[in-house]
Design an enzyme around this catalytic site. Structure first.
Site, PDB file in Angstrom:
ATOM      1  N   ARG A  51       0.720  -1.040  -0.087  1.00 33.69           N
ATOM      2  CA  ARG A  51      -0.023   0.415  -0.232  1.00 33.69           C
ATOM      3  C   ARG A  51       0.817   1.074   0.385  1.00 33.69           C
ATOM      4  O   ARG A  51       0.592   2.235  -0.484  1.00 33.69           O
ATOM      5  CB  ARG A  51      -1.165   0.571   0.630  1.00 33.69           C
ATOM      6  N   THR A  52       1.455   1.670   1.134  1.00 33.82           N
ATOM      7  CA  THR A  52       2.860   2.793   1.081  1.00 33.82           C
ATOM      8  C   THR A  52       3.449   3.092  -0.413  1.00 33.82           C
ATOM      9  O   THR A  52       3.203   3.445  -1.033  1.00 33.82           O
ATOM     10  CB  THR A  52       3.423   2.623   2.124  1.00 33.82           C
ATOM     11  N   LYS A  80      26.539  -4.038  -2.213  1.00 33.95           N
ATOM     12  CA  LYS A  80      27.855  -4.211  -2.241  1.00 33.95           C
ATOM     13  C   LYS A  80      28.725  -3.607  -1.123  1.00 33.95           C
ATOM     14  O   LYS A  80      29.853  -3.108  -0.807  1.00 33.95           O
ATOM     15  CB  LYS A  80      28.879  -3.772  -3.105  1.00 33.95           C
ATOM     16  N   ARG A 101      11.140   3.410   3.479  1.00 31.45           N
ATOM     17  CA  ARG A 101      11.268   2.450   4.429  1.00 31.45           C
ATOM     18  C   ARG A 101      12.446   2.259   4.827  1.00 31.45           C
ATOM     19  O   ARG A 101      12.897   1.412   4.182  1.00 31.45           O
ATOM     20  CB  ARG A 101       9.627   1.747   3.934  1.00 31.45           C
ATOM     21  N   HIS A 129       5.085   5.897  11.392  1.00 23.08           N
ATOM     22  CA  HIS A 129       4.850   5.931   9.625  1.00 23.08           C
ATOM     23  C   HIS A 129       3.939   6.430   9.516  1.00 23.08           C
ATOM     24  O   HIS A 129       2.056   6.987   9.384  1.00 23.08           O
ATOM     25  CB  HIS A 129       3.564   4.606  10.079  1.00 23.08           C
TER      26      HIS A 129
HETATM   27  N1   CP Z   1      -0.279  -0.304   6.077  1.00 20.99           N
HETATM   28  C1   CP Z   1       1.217  -0.645   5.559  1.00 20.99           C
HETATM   29  O1   CP Z   1       1.846   0.439   5.724  1.00 20.99           O
HETATM   30  O2   CP Z   1       0.512  -0.653   4.284  1.00 20.99           O
HETATM   31  P1   CP Z   1       2.110  -1.697   3.538  1.00 20.99           P
HETATM   32  O3   CP Z   1       2.908  -2.353   4.178  1.00 20.99           O
HETATM   33  O4   CP Z   1       1.924  -2.288   2.492  1.00 20.99           O
HETATM   34  O5   CP Z   1       2.743  -0.373   2.917  1.00 20.99           O
END
Ligand code: CP
Length: 301
Positions: A51-52, A80, A101, A129
């Site tokens: 999703r993100t 590397k 991320r 988040h």
């Molecule tokens: N909600 C969320 O962070 O989903 P993903 O891990 O799929 O990005």
């Protein structure tokens, strides 16, 4: 917000949240715009995501920008032995904004300090988040008609769940009552409870929620995150402690909505999906509008 990284939800003020949510509503009504023409957004995902990453990429595409990046650090020079610092300094030469991320808490803050372009934290370990929180707030406001005075149940992994940590901090501006439902080993960390106590926000802790769910406006389910456990036996003990089933929603408030940042494993039974109170897939869609709002605000467009 202009040219400013978004690392933690408290990088933004209450007024900033409301500005983003209003802008997201504008993008929901007008999703396709060419305001990012000539701009490049880098998405660096050192951890898996559906999703993100894809909602950020969808947001950039709908705004007319271009995407570069990787979905797996093993396909980059990190494999590397390149450091995070060198990776970020390099990618900052190729992009106008970096969305990252990373599994290590604090990595996004570090990246923002070495980058010459703004960095958006798309999740750093169990820490924060913030863009998820903004889309959660958008979903809450859209379904409840307000953000103030809501009874919010946070259920599941409250120890490692970065989404609940960010959401708690942001919603503390709107006089909520929190109910924390978790097994003993996954309780909300002390520092977040102290944060609420200092702000005079009420919270209650329970191990069972069937008794209390009738009072809820929002039930925010979370996955017990296998990847955060060093001991697989500890994970097995708690992985299926809370499973929301359709019959548990009988007699709940009409305005109740069930949210989940997703992905889910077992914690929401599929028989809930067709209940009008299930909102998690709409919530994921709201991620596109909210991330359009975040990107355009940071790039001052
Ligand atoms: N909600 C969320 O962070 O989903 P993903 O891990 O799929 O990005």
């Amino acid at each position: 917000m202009k040219n400013k990284s978004l690392v933690s939800i408290d990088d933004y003020t209450k007024e900033d949240y409301l500005r983003i949510l209003d802008k997201a509503a504008y993008f929901e009504a007008n999703p396709v715009q060419n305001i990012l023409t000539g701009k490049v957004v880098a998405t660096l995902f050192f951890e898996p995501s559906t999703r993100t990453r894809l909602s950020f990429e969808s947001a950039v595409n709908k705004l007319g920008g271009k995407i570069i990046g990787f979905t797996d650090a093993s396909s980059s020079s990190v494999q590397k032995g390149e450091s995070l610092k060198d990776t970020i300094k390099t990618v900052a030469n190729y992009s106008d904004l970096i969305v990252m991320r990373h599994p290590i808490e604090g990595s996004a803050r570090y990246a923002s300090e070495v980058s010459k372009v703004p960095v958006v934290n798309a999740g750093d370990g169990a820490n924060q988040h913030p863009t998820q929180t903004l889309l959660d707030m958008y979903s809450i406001r859209k379904t409840q008609g307000k953000l103030e005075d809501l009874n919010i149940f946070l259920v599941g992994d409250l120890k490692y769940g970065r989404t609940v940590h960010s959401l708690l901090m942001a919603m503390s501006h709107f006089n909520p009552t929190f109910n924390f439902i978790s097994p003993e080993s996954l309780k909300m960390p002390k520092e977040y409870k102290l944060f609420l106590e200092k702000k005079g926000i009420k919270y209650y802790e329970h191990e069972d929620f069937t008794e209390y769910i009738k009072e809820a406006d929002i039930v925010y389910m979370t996955r017990v995150q296998k990847e955060r456990f060093s001991d697989p036996i500890e994970y097995e003990k708690v992985k299926d402690v809370y499973i929301l089933r359709n019959e548990m929603l009988e007699g709940t408030k009409d305005n109740l909505r069930v949210l989940h940042p997703l992905p889910r494993v077992n914690e929401i039974n599929v028989d809930v999906d067709n209940n009008p109170k299930a909102y998690y897939f709409d919530q994921a869609l709201n991620g596109v509008y909210t991330r359009q709002a975040i990107i355009s605000s940071i790039l001052d467009l």
